[in-house]
Design a protein around this motif. Structure first.
Motif, short mmCIF file in Angstrom:
data_model
loop_
_atom_site.label_atom_id
_atom_site.label_comp_id
_atom_site.label_asym_id
_atom_site.label_seq_id
_atom_site.Cartn_x
_atom_site.Cartn_y
_atom_site.Cartn_z
N ARG A 178 0.82 -1.22 0.00
CA ARG A 178 0.00 0.00 0.00
C ARG A 178 0.85 1.26 0.00
O ARG A 178 0.35 2.33 -0.34
CB ARG A 178 -1.00 0.00 1.16
CG ARG A 178 -0.40 0.13 2.54
CD ARG A 178 -1.50 0.22 3.59
NE ARG A 178 -0.92 0.23 4.94
CZ ARG A 178 -1.54 0.71 6.00
NH1 ARG A 178 -2.75 1.21 5.90
NH2 ARG A 178 -0.96 0.67 7.19
N GLU A 186 -4.19 -1.96 11.43
CA GLU A 186 -4.80 -1.66 10.13
C GLU A 186 -4.77 -2.88 9.21
O GLU A 186 -5.71 -3.14 8.46
CB GLU A 186 -4.09 -0.47 9.47
CG GLU A 186 -4.39 0.85 10.17
CD GLU A 186 -3.45 1.97 9.76
OE1 GLU A 186 -3.70 3.10 10.22
OE2 GLU A 186 -2.47 1.74 9.03
N PHE A 241 -8.03 -4.71 7.65
CA PHE A 241 -8.18 -4.93 6.20
C PHE A 241 -8.44 -6.41 5.93
O PHE A 241 -9.28 -6.77 5.10
CB PHE A 241 -6.91 -4.46 5.47
CG PHE A 241 -7.01 -4.54 3.97
CD1 PHE A 241 -7.59 -3.51 3.24
CD2 PHE A 241 -6.54 -5.64 3.28
CE1 PHE A 241 -7.69 -3.57 1.86
CE2 PHE A 241 -6.63 -5.71 1.90
CZ PHE A 241 -7.21 -4.68 1.18
N THR A 268 -11.74 -7.97 4.07
CA THR A 268 -11.61 -8.53 2.72
C THR A 268 -11.51 -10.05 2.68
O THR A 268 -11.53 -10.64 1.60
CB THR A 268 -10.34 -7.96 2.04
OG1 THR A 268 -9.21 -8.29 2.84
CG2 THR A 268 -10.44 -6.46 1.86
#
Ligand SMILES: [Zn+2]
Ligand SMILES: [Zn+2]
Length: 346
Positions: A167, A302, A306, A310
């Motif tokens: 990311r 985080e 995520f 997902t």
């Protein structure tokens, strides 16, 4: 607030007595946490290749007898004085980032991962190959309800390292991203690359991993033992990122010409062998070769959020803590599918 518990006085830990020595299960004294620290009842701990660097004293100042382990998931057992916002019973993960000092130059600049006194569990203090570990509060990441302890543990090192490096890369949704290696890191890297919206290429040795790569979310598979990886990446348009999770400088070298304009080789697999690259390979296409560390406690959190959102999950093989030697050997042999996780029976 420190509380005096009437619980156990000792705990079991998997200890290595001397550098390179075998693991043995020992009883250790259970101590109350120092100010600013919490004691965690460990439920699961991942077995990372970096652990061999500690077991074999490949890093500086490794303390022996050693209790290593830096992919920890469990529950806060006792909260030390001066710790805000964390309570006994909270589900927490602790990864490679095992606490920062808050006062060095990088910390003053808000760059906690580069803290000059950053602590790694299982190196700076006894780690997660045990029923309990005591850690600085700055190391804590909150585990979302969707993730079990076994699912959360690998996110503290393998998970955050792959998610964070992707990311923070130049790649944007739709870009071609290749993941070198389908192991402890790579099998998560392929999943994260897919869920971040990249056209995902898995690169590994042998045709037999193609099915696994596809199930993990790869849109393409390249068998590096059968062909020219760089040429195949160029045939797909050239990669914006090659995420090199395999600890093979040879494989990284072979992939550089597969990068497109502005492409990045992101080095995660740790090996002392030099990567071979000529200025010609870098200049005209504005390519870069750079490393990426893991991620802070906040970034581990985080990563887990995520994953919860997902469906990204580490594929794990669990073993009870007392089978640590067999789990470690299986990780070292490359046979693990894909992350070994020790459990304490909680
Ligand atoms: Zn690790
Ligand atoms: Zn610092």
């Amino acid at each position: 607030m420190t509380s005096t518990t009437s619980g156990p006085r000792t705990y079991r830990a998997a200890q290595v007595g001397t550098a390179g020595g075998p693991f043995g299960i020992v009883e250790r004294e259970l101590a109350e946490p120092q100010p600013g620290h919490v004691r965690v009842a460990v439920e699961a701990c991942g077995v990372c290749r970096s652990d061999s660097g500690f077991v074999n004293a490949g890093f500086p100042d490794v303390p022996f007898p050693l209790v290593t382990g830096h992919e920890i998931a469990g529950r806060i057992d006792v909260v030390g004085d001066g710790v805000e916002d964390w309570n006994a019973g909270d589900r927490v993960a602790i990864g490679w980032f095992g606490g920062n000092c808050g006062t060095c130059g990088p910390c003053r600049a808000g760059d906690f991962i580069h803290c000059t006194r950053m602590q790694v569990p299982g190196w700076a203090y006894p780690g997660g190959y045990a029923e309990y570990t005591t850690v600085p509060a700055s190391a804590l990441a909150r585990i979302p309800d969707e993730l079990s302890a076994v699912e959360a543990a690998p996110m503290g090192c393998a998970g955050v390292t792959t998610f964070n490096s992707l990311r923070h890369s130049a790649a944007r949704p739709g870009d071609l991203v290749a993941v070198l290696g389908i192991g402890g890191l790579g099998h998560l890297g392929v999943q994260f690359a897919n869920k971040l919206g990249f056209e995902t290429v898995a690169v590994a040795r042998g045709a037999d991993k193609a099915g696994t790569a596809e199930r993990l979310g790869a849109h393409h598979y390249i068998d590096s033992s059968a062909g020219d990886v760089a040429a195949e990446l160029q045939a797909l348009g050239g990669a914006k990122v090659v995420l090199a999770t395999a600890a093979s400088s040879e494989a990284m070298t072979a992939a550089i010409d597969g990068l497109g304009n502005g492409g990045e080789l992101i080095v995660l697999g740790a090996t002392p062998e030099p990567i071979q690259v000529s200025p010609f390979q870098l200049i005209a296409n504005s390519r870069t070769v750079h490393g990426h560390p893991s991620g802070t406690a906040s970034e581990v959190e985080e990563t887990m959020r995520f994953a919860a959102l997902t469906g990204v999950r580490a594929l794990t093989e669990t073993r009870p803590l007392e089978d640590v030697a067999a789990a470690y050997d299986r990780m070292m042999s490359g046979q693990a599918r894909y992350r070994m996780v020790l459990t304490t029976g909680r």
